[in-house]
Design an enzyme around this catalytic site. Structure first.
Site, PDB file in Angstrom:
ATOM      1  N   LEU A  19      27.458  38.449  38.729  1.00  0.00           N
ATOM      2  CA  LEU A  19      27.984  38.249  37.367  1.00  0.00           C
ATOM      3  C   LEU A  19      28.287  36.782  37.100  1.00  0.00           C
ATOM      4  O   LEU A  19      28.740  36.067  37.983  1.00  0.00           O
ATOM      5  CB  LEU A  19      29.283  39.039  37.189  1.00  0.00           C
ATOM      6  CG  LEU A  19      29.204  40.547  37.334  1.00  0.00           C
ATOM      7  CD1 LEU A  19      30.605  41.144  37.353  1.00  0.00           C
ATOM      8  CD2 LEU A  19      28.392  41.131  36.177  1.00  0.00           C
ATOM      9  N   GLU A  67      37.377  38.644  48.444  1.00  0.00           N
ATOM     10  CA  GLU A  67      38.778  38.483  48.030  1.00  0.00           C
ATOM     11  C   GLU A  67      39.154  39.370  46.836  1.00  0.00           C
ATOM     12  O   GLU A  67      40.313  39.778  46.707  1.00  0.00           O
ATOM     13  CB  GLU A  67      39.015  37.028  47.638  1.00  0.00           C
ATOM     14  CG  GLU A  67      40.331  36.823  46.937  1.00  0.00           C
ATOM     15  CD  GLU A  67      40.506  35.442  46.369  1.00  0.00           C
ATOM     16  OE1 GLU A  67      41.281  34.701  46.937  1.00  0.00           O
ATOM     17  OE2 GLU A  67      39.838  35.113  45.364  1.00  0.00           O
ATOM     18  N   ASP A  68      38.183  39.651  45.978  1.00  0.00           N
ATOM     19  CA  ASP A  68      38.527  40.383  44.753  1.00  0.00           C
ATOM     20  C   ASP A  68      38.846  41.848  44.993  1.00  0.00           C
ATOM     21  O   ASP A  68      39.384  42.511  44.116  1.00  0.00           O
ATOM     22  CB  ASP A  68      37.378  40.246  43.736  1.00  0.00           C
ATOM     23  CG  ASP A  68      37.253  38.816  43.256  1.00  0.00           C
ATOM     24  OD1 ASP A  68      38.299  38.178  43.071  1.00  0.00           O
ATOM     25  OD2 ASP A  68      36.114  38.338  43.100  1.00  0.00           O
ATOM     26  N   ARG A 133      39.867  40.007  33.957  1.00  0.00           N
ATOM     27  CA  ARG A 133      39.617  41.041  34.969  1.00  0.00           C
ATOM     28  C   ARG A 133      40.851  41.871  35.328  1.00  0.00           C
ATOM     29  O   ARG A 133      40.714  42.971  35.864  1.00  0.00           O
ATOM     30  CB  ARG A 133      39.079  40.383  36.253  1.00  0.00           C
ATOM     31  CG  ARG A 133      37.729  39.685  36.079  1.00  0.00           C
ATOM     32  CD  ARG A 133      36.590  40.671  35.997  1.00  0.00           C
ATOM     33  NE  ARG A 133      35.322  40.046  35.732  1.00  0.00           N
ATOM     34  CZ  ARG A 133      34.498  39.562  36.657  1.00  0.00           C
ATOM     35  NH1 ARG A 133      34.835  39.621  37.930  1.00  0.00           N
ATOM     36  NH2 ARG A 133      33.353  39.030  36.308  1.00  0.00           N
ATOM     37  N   HIS A 163      39.372  33.749  36.990  1.00  0.00           N
ATOM     38  CA  HIS A 163      40.548  34.289  37.687  1.00  0.00           C
ATOM     39  C   HIS A 163      41.659  33.249  37.732  1.00  0.00           C
ATOM     40  O   HIS A 163      41.393  32.046  37.625  1.00  0.00           O
ATOM     41  CB  HIS A 163      40.178  34.607  39.148  1.00  0.00           C
ATOM     42  CG  HIS A 163      39.272  35.773  39.329  1.00  0.00           C
ATOM     43  ND1 HIS A 163      38.105  35.698  40.060  1.00  0.00           N
ATOM     44  CD2 HIS A 163      39.362  37.057  38.913  1.00  0.00           C
ATOM     45  CE1 HIS A 163      37.519  36.888  40.080  1.00  0.00           C
ATOM     46  NE2 HIS A 163      38.259  37.730  39.385  1.00  0.00           N
ATOM     47  N   CYS A 248      37.482  32.817  47.351  1.00  0.00           N
ATOM     48  CA  CYS A 248      37.029  34.202  47.150  1.00  0.00           C
ATOM     49  C   CYS A 248      36.125  34.715  48.263  1.00  0.00           C
ATOM     50  O   CYS A 248      35.815  35.902  48.300  1.00  0.00           O
ATOM     51  CB  CYS A 248      36.351  34.352  45.808  1.00  0.00           C
ATOM     52  SG  CYS A 248      35.035  33.217  45.551  1.00  0.00           S
TER      53      CYS A 248
HETATM   54  N1  LIG Z   1      37.880  35.377  43.384  1.00  0.00           N
HETATM   55  C1  LIG Z   1      36.819  34.820  42.846  1.00  0.00           C
HETATM   56  O1  LIG Z   1      36.853  33.686  42.410  1.00  0.00           O
HETATM   57  N2  LIG Z   1      35.712  35.561  42.774  1.00  0.00           N
HETATM   58  C2  LIG Z   1      34.499  35.114  42.237  1.00  0.00           C
HETATM   59  C3  LIG Z   1      33.721  36.261  41.714  1.00  0.00           C
HETATM   60  C4  LIG Z   1      32.430  35.840  41.122  1.00  0.00           C
HETATM   61  C5  LIG Z   1      31.563  36.987  40.668  1.00  0.00           C
HETATM   62  N3  LIG Z   1      30.300  36.498  40.217  1.00  0.00           N
HETATM   63  C6  LIG Z   1      32.233  37.754  39.539  1.00  0.00           C
HETATM   64  O2  LIG Z   1      32.036  37.396  38.391  1.00  0.00           O
HETATM   65  O3  LIG Z   1      32.944  38.714  39.785  1.00  0.00           O
END
Ligand SMILES: NC(=O)NCCC[C@H](N)C(=O)O
Length: 258
Positions: A19, A67-68, A133, A163, A248
Site C-alpha cells: 500500500l 510492527e503494525d 489507520r 502513522h 516498522c
Molecule cells: N509502521 C509503519 O510505518 N508501517 C509502514 C507500513 C507501510 C505499508 N505500505 C502500509 O501502508 O501499511
C-alpha cells in the site's frame, strides 16, 4: 530475566504491491529489498538482539512491516486489527509467534482498528496516533488493555503522514524527535527536538546510545552524533518507497520472563 528479542518478517515476493497512501508510488526492487532486510536484521543481531522470524506471509505484500500487527507492553502482546483491511490477515502468523515466545496475548476487536506504527512508548507513557489507520475505538481498547498494567495512554492527532511513528519517535533520554512539517502538534510532547530530514524522525533504540537509523537521513545522524548518540545506519530505500521506515521492520520484545 528481561529478554532482548526482536520479531522480524521476511519480505513477501509481492512487496512491490504494498500500500501507498501519502507518497507517489515508485516501483520497489524486491531482490534489493531482501538484501536490505537481511542487513537490517544483521544490524539488530550485531547489537545484541536475538531476531525471531515470524513465518513469512508471501501473499501479503505489506507483511514485512511487522510492527503494525502487534504492540508489546510488559509481557503482553496486543494483536492489532490493522486499519487497512488488506493487512488484517497478517496478524495470524504474528499471534502464533508471540504465543510461542510465551507472551500473554490480547486483541483489538471490531470496530476498533489500530496499527502498531501508531504507538510510541516512552517509559510508561504510550502515545497513540489517531489517524488514517487507528480509530477512536482502537484507542479506547489500547487504553483498556494497558492502563491497568501501569501505562498512561495519550492520544494525539495524526493527519500528515501514515502513522504516528512516521512523524515522531524518541531518543533514549525520552526526547521526542520529528520533522516539523510532518508533526501535527509538537507541543503535545514534553520535550521535542526538530530534525532536518523526514526520515531522521525514525530511530530504533538498540541499547545504550546506539540508534538504528535510515541511511537517507545523514544530516540528522550528524545532529544526533553531536548530541552524544551513536547512529547505526542502514539503507532501507526499497521499504521507504512503500512508506516504511526503520521502526516498522521489527518489534522488540524486552520484558519476557518465560
Ligand atoms: N509502521 C509503519 O510505518 N508501517 C509502514 C507500513 C507501510 C505499508 N505500505 C502500509 O501502508 O501499511
Amino acid at each position: 530475566m528481561p529478554s532482548k528479542k526482536a520479531l522480524i518478517r521476511r519480505p513477501s515476493p509481492r512487496l512491490a504491491e504494498g500500500l501507498v497512501t501519502h507518497i507517489e508510488r515508485e516501483k520497489a526492487d524486491v531482490e534489493l529489498a531482501v538484501e536490505q532486510w537481511e542487513a537490517y536484521a544483521e544490524a539488530l543481531r550485531t547489537h545484541g538482539w536475538e531476531t525471531v522470524e515470524v513465518d513469512s506471509a508471501d501473499d501479503c505484500p505489506d507483511s514485512v512491516f511487522v510492527e503494525d500487527t502487534v504492540v508489546m507492553y510488559k509481557n503482553v502482546a496486543l494483536i492489532t486489527r490493522p486499519g487497512a483491511e488488506s493487512r488484517r490477515v497478517e496478524t495470524t502468523g504474528v499471534e502464533e509467534a508471540v504465543a510461542r515466545l510465551g507472551c500473554s496475548v490480547n486483541w483489538i476487536w471490531e470496530p476498533g482498528t489500530l496499527d502498531g506504527g501508531d504507538v510510541l512508548k516512552i517509559g510508561d507513557t504510550i502515545y497513540v496516533g489517531r489517524g488514517g489507520r487507528t480509530n477512536a475505538a482502537g484507542v479506547q481498547q489500547l487504553r483498556a488493555a494497558f492502563e491497568p498494567l501501569g501505562a498512561r495512554v495519550v492520544a494525539v492527532p495524526v493527519s500528515k503522514v501514515l502513522h504516528l511513528k512516521s512523524a515522531v519517535t524518541a531518543l533514549p533520554d525520552g526526547t521526542v524527535i520529528g520533522h516539523i512539517p510532518k508533526v501535527d502538534r509538537p507541543s503535545l510532547f514534553p520535550r521535542f527536538l526538530s530534525v532536518p530530514e523526514e526520515s531522521g524522525s525514525h530511530v530504533v533504540l538498540l541499547g545504550g546510545s546506539k540508534l538504528l537509523m535510515a541511511a537517507s537521513a545523514p544530516q540528522t545522524a550528524e545532529l544526533f552524533t553531536d548530541l552524544g548518540h551513536e547512529p547505526v545506519m542502514v539503507d532501507i530505500s526499497e521499504f521507504e518507497k512503500l512508506e516504511g521506515c526503520v521502526t516498522c521492520l521489527s518489534v522488540r520484545v524486552r520484558e519476557l520472563y518465560a
